[in-house]
Design a protein around this motif. Sequence first.
Motif, PDB file in Angstrom:
ATOM      1  N   VAL A  82      90.202  26.284  38.819  1.00  0.00           N
ATOM      2  CA  VAL A  82      91.257  26.934  38.031  1.00  0.00           C
ATOM      3  C   VAL A  82      90.657  27.633  36.811  1.00  0.00           C
ATOM      4  O   VAL A  82      91.041  28.756  36.460  1.00  0.00           O
ATOM      5  CB  VAL A  82      92.312  25.895  37.609  1.00  0.00           C
ATOM      6  CG1 VAL A  82      93.304  26.505  36.633  1.00  0.00           C
ATOM      7  CG2 VAL A  82      93.045  25.369  38.824  1.00  0.00           C
ATOM      8  N   GLN A  83      89.689  26.959  36.151  1.00  0.00           N
ATOM      9  CA  GLN A  83      89.041  27.578  34.998  1.00  0.00           C
ATOM     10  C   GLN A  83      88.291  28.844  35.396  1.00  0.00           C
ATOM     11  O   GLN A  83      88.291  29.835  34.656  1.00  0.00           O
ATOM     12  CB  GLN A  83      88.095  26.584  34.337  1.00  0.00           C
ATOM     13  CG  GLN A  83      88.812  25.435  33.640  1.00  0.00           C
ATOM     14  CD  GLN A  83      87.852  24.394  33.106  1.00  0.00           C
ATOM     15  OE1 GLN A  83      86.704  24.288  33.562  1.00  0.00           O
ATOM     16  NE2 GLN A  83      88.304  23.605  32.139  1.00  0.00           N
ATOM     17  N   GLU A  88      89.121  30.803  37.872  1.00  0.00           N
ATOM     18  CA  GLU A  88      90.141  31.828  38.110  1.00  0.00           C
ATOM     19  C   GLU A  88      90.622  32.434  36.804  1.00  0.00           C
ATOM     20  O   GLU A  88      90.806  33.645  36.698  1.00  0.00           O
ATOM     21  CB  GLU A  88      91.309  31.218  38.874  1.00  0.00           C
ATOM     22  CG  GLU A  88      90.968  30.821  40.315  1.00  0.00           C
ATOM     23  CD  GLU A  88      92.141  30.138  40.996  1.00  0.00           C
ATOM     24  OE1 GLU A  88      93.182  29.968  40.323  1.00  0.00           O
ATOM     25  OE2 GLU A  88      92.023  29.771  42.182  1.00  0.00           O
ATOM     26  N   HIS A  89      90.799  31.594  35.774  1.00  0.00           N
ATOM     27  CA  HIS A  89      91.241  32.109  34.476  1.00  0.00           C
ATOM     28  C   HIS A  89      90.170  32.992  33.852  1.00  0.00           C
ATOM     29  O   HIS A  89      90.472  34.005  33.223  1.00  0.00           O
ATOM     30  CB  HIS A  89      91.575  30.946  33.544  1.00  0.00           C
ATOM     31  CG  HIS A  89      92.852  30.254  33.902  1.00  0.00           C
ATOM     32  ND1 HIS A  89      93.369  29.207  33.174  1.00  0.00           N
ATOM     33  CD2 HIS A  89      93.728  30.454  34.919  1.00  0.00           C
ATOM     34  CE1 HIS A  89      94.491  28.796  33.710  1.00  0.00           C
ATOM     35  NE2 HIS A  89      94.736  29.525  34.780  1.00  0.00           N
ATOM     36  N   LEU A 136      90.172  36.608  35.004  1.00  0.00           N
ATOM     37  CA  LEU A 136      91.297  37.477  34.675  1.00  0.00           C
ATOM     38  C   LEU A 136      90.840  38.620  33.776  1.00  0.00           C
ATOM     39  O   LEU A 136      89.917  38.465  32.979  1.00  0.00           O
ATOM     40  CB  LEU A 136      92.391  36.676  33.969  1.00  0.00           C
ATOM     41  CG  LEU A 136      93.076  35.586  34.807  1.00  0.00           C
ATOM     42  CD1 LEU A 136      94.047  34.784  33.955  1.00  0.00           C
ATOM     43  CD2 LEU A 136      93.812  36.204  35.986  1.00  0.00           C
ATOM     44  N   ASP A 158      91.915  37.861  28.197  1.00  0.00           N
ATOM     45  CA  ASP A 158      91.802  36.485  27.767  1.00  0.00           C
ATOM     46  C   ASP A 158      93.191  35.863  27.648  1.00  0.00           C
ATOM     47  O   ASP A 158      94.083  36.422  27.011  1.00  0.00           O
ATOM     48  CB  ASP A 158      91.078  36.414  26.416  1.00  0.00           C
ATOM     49  CG  ASP A 158      90.869  34.983  25.976  1.00  0.00           C
ATOM     50  OD1 ASP A 158      91.695  34.499  25.171  1.00  0.00           O
ATOM     51  OD2 ASP A 158      89.914  34.340  26.441  1.00  0.00           O
ATOM     52  N   ALA A 159      93.368  34.693  28.260  1.00  0.00           N
ATOM     53  CA  ALA A 159      94.692  34.077  28.314  1.00  0.00           C
ATOM     54  C   ALA A 159      95.191  33.715  26.918  1.00  0.00           C
ATOM     55  O   ALA A 159      96.367  33.905  26.601  1.00  0.00           O
ATOM     56  CB  ALA A 159      94.651  32.835  29.212  1.00  0.00           C
ATOM     57  N   GLN A 160      94.313  33.196  26.045  1.00  0.00           N
ATOM     58  CA  GLN A 160      94.747  32.805  24.709  1.00  0.00           C
ATOM     59  C   GLN A 160      95.174  34.009  23.892  1.00  0.00           C
ATOM     60  O   GLN A 160      96.166  33.967  23.153  1.00  0.00           O
ATOM     61  CB  GLN A 160      93.612  32.047  23.992  1.00  0.00           C
ATOM     62  CG  GLN A 160      94.020  31.473  22.650  1.00  0.00           C
ATOM     63  CD  GLN A 160      95.187  30.494  22.771  1.00  0.00           C
ATOM     64  OE1 GLN A 160      95.207  29.655  23.654  1.00  0.00           O
ATOM     65  NE2 GLN A 160      96.161  30.617  21.885  1.00  0.00           N
TER      66      GLN A 160
END
Length: 566
Positions: free
Chosen positions: A377-378, A380-381, A384, A387-389
Amino acid sequence: MASLSLGSLSLSGRGRRKYVLTIGEDCAVLTLYSGKTVKNAWIVPAEAAEGGAEIEAVLRKDPKTPVALLADTFEQIYRDEPVPRVGRMDQAKVTRRHAAVATPGDIWKAAMPQGRDPRGKKLFYLFCGLPRSEHVSAWVRLYEGLRNPKGGIHLLPLESLSLMNALFDSEAKARGGVRWRIMTTMNVSGGLRQIVAKQGRMMLTRLTPAPPEDMPADEAAAMMVRDFRQTLTYVKRMGYREGDALDLALIVDPDLAEALAAQQWEAESVNVTTPHAVGERLGLGSVGKPEQPYGDVLHAAWFARKAKPALTLTRPSEQKSELGQLGEALAPLGAVAAIGGVAFYAYTAGTALWDTHQRIERLEIALPAAQSRLQAVQAEHAALPYDAQVMRDTLALADTMAGADRPVVPFLRAIDAGLRNRAHVVRLELENGAVTQVQAANQGGGRGGSGGGSGQVGRGAPKGDDLWARLEMVLDDPATAEDALVLSDQIMQDLTAALPDAKVVLVRPPVAVLPDQTLSASVRMDTLYGTARTVAGPAADGGQAPGGPAGAGFTMRVEISRGAAS
């Protein structure tokens, strides 16, 4: 695929009569077995409030025939655990205590002996449980209210374990080693029921959705292959290894059986057949039409024909409390029994501690798989594009701005219109009742923007319905200080025109020119074009040198206030 259609099946013969009520997630089936054959079967809705009336109507006409309840529900508990071997008088108590740990809660439960270890110090039990969901409880209440004699509450997977073994007894090869068996039936009561056994002992059961009736046979076969592989992953975690013998039975309709027979299976022997063929082979008579795919009546007929069920679950109301058991043990013994009770509790605490260590070991075994999923999962993030944050912070800032007392976005758009791409903002401060000193850094951002990047709420008190902004911007590279002053004056006029209801104040001009100051020439390197040119700038200490502290160009600062602040 064929639909379930049960009417009068085989009506000859005399013998013991018995009803079997099979409850599942999708419906319930009442089967009448008499004279070594199935007499009839009724399918009713899954909810007891709807299907119960039909069941009662059938049984009201035959109140002397016993009825047993067979659970084919999704949630069932099976745990194979060792129990210390103690004296004959205390063995039942120790087993009950282990059952309370293995199957906790107010559920129907029981324990089935599985044999002893070679050294004879421990006994193995299969602890089984049926959770008290609203669906199951409603059917049990209806079952207990029937006038018919009761045959007990049972678990379909456990009772049909012997059915699976009977299918392979004549085909099992005489060889050593470990033998696993998996049987899959398609039940109208719930879906694909899979039963897994090792050396004839219950290991695992799964209930998964069945292929839709209108799905082509080849697609349904592919779906069942994927389901089998998923089951095999669970079996491998329970000790299945390459080289172990695996028998596989698939009981479906003829069309699907033909498609399944053409598939490749990781099994030593594969038996693809139909419920009708199994009923004929095992001497159960007709359990449905030859094209029938569902095995509910097959399971019920096999259970009804057995002289004794594999296990009968105990209702919670029939289970003695731990306090009552302790009182029975201590009452006749007095002080000596009290000392024995302390020792017994110490022993029980030791067994509970051993159970805890066993659970810890199982969790430690499962930990690497969970860490692997986390790493996936990390990864996959990390792949992206954003950046998700940063995206979360940006969305939070947008929500804050949308909930402000005054519309912030139109205010910023008006500022952008006044700048007209002649300067770009490097620092922005906002204040109003909801947004307080939001600071955004735009390093190298688009010109004329109103401050991009991530924002954070700084200090400062809300100003009611005020809307106030302070902008620090870099001019679009004017050639001289005089050009910077002219450009700043034009920008101020355009900002005032774009924000007619706001007060626009030039806090710091791009070039500080006071009565005691003069303009002098200075040299600045234009790193973009690689050439040097002379530009004018203020000589006094109070002026802004061209390019700023870090060669950022002519910088000006403006304050804009609208509403009460203006």
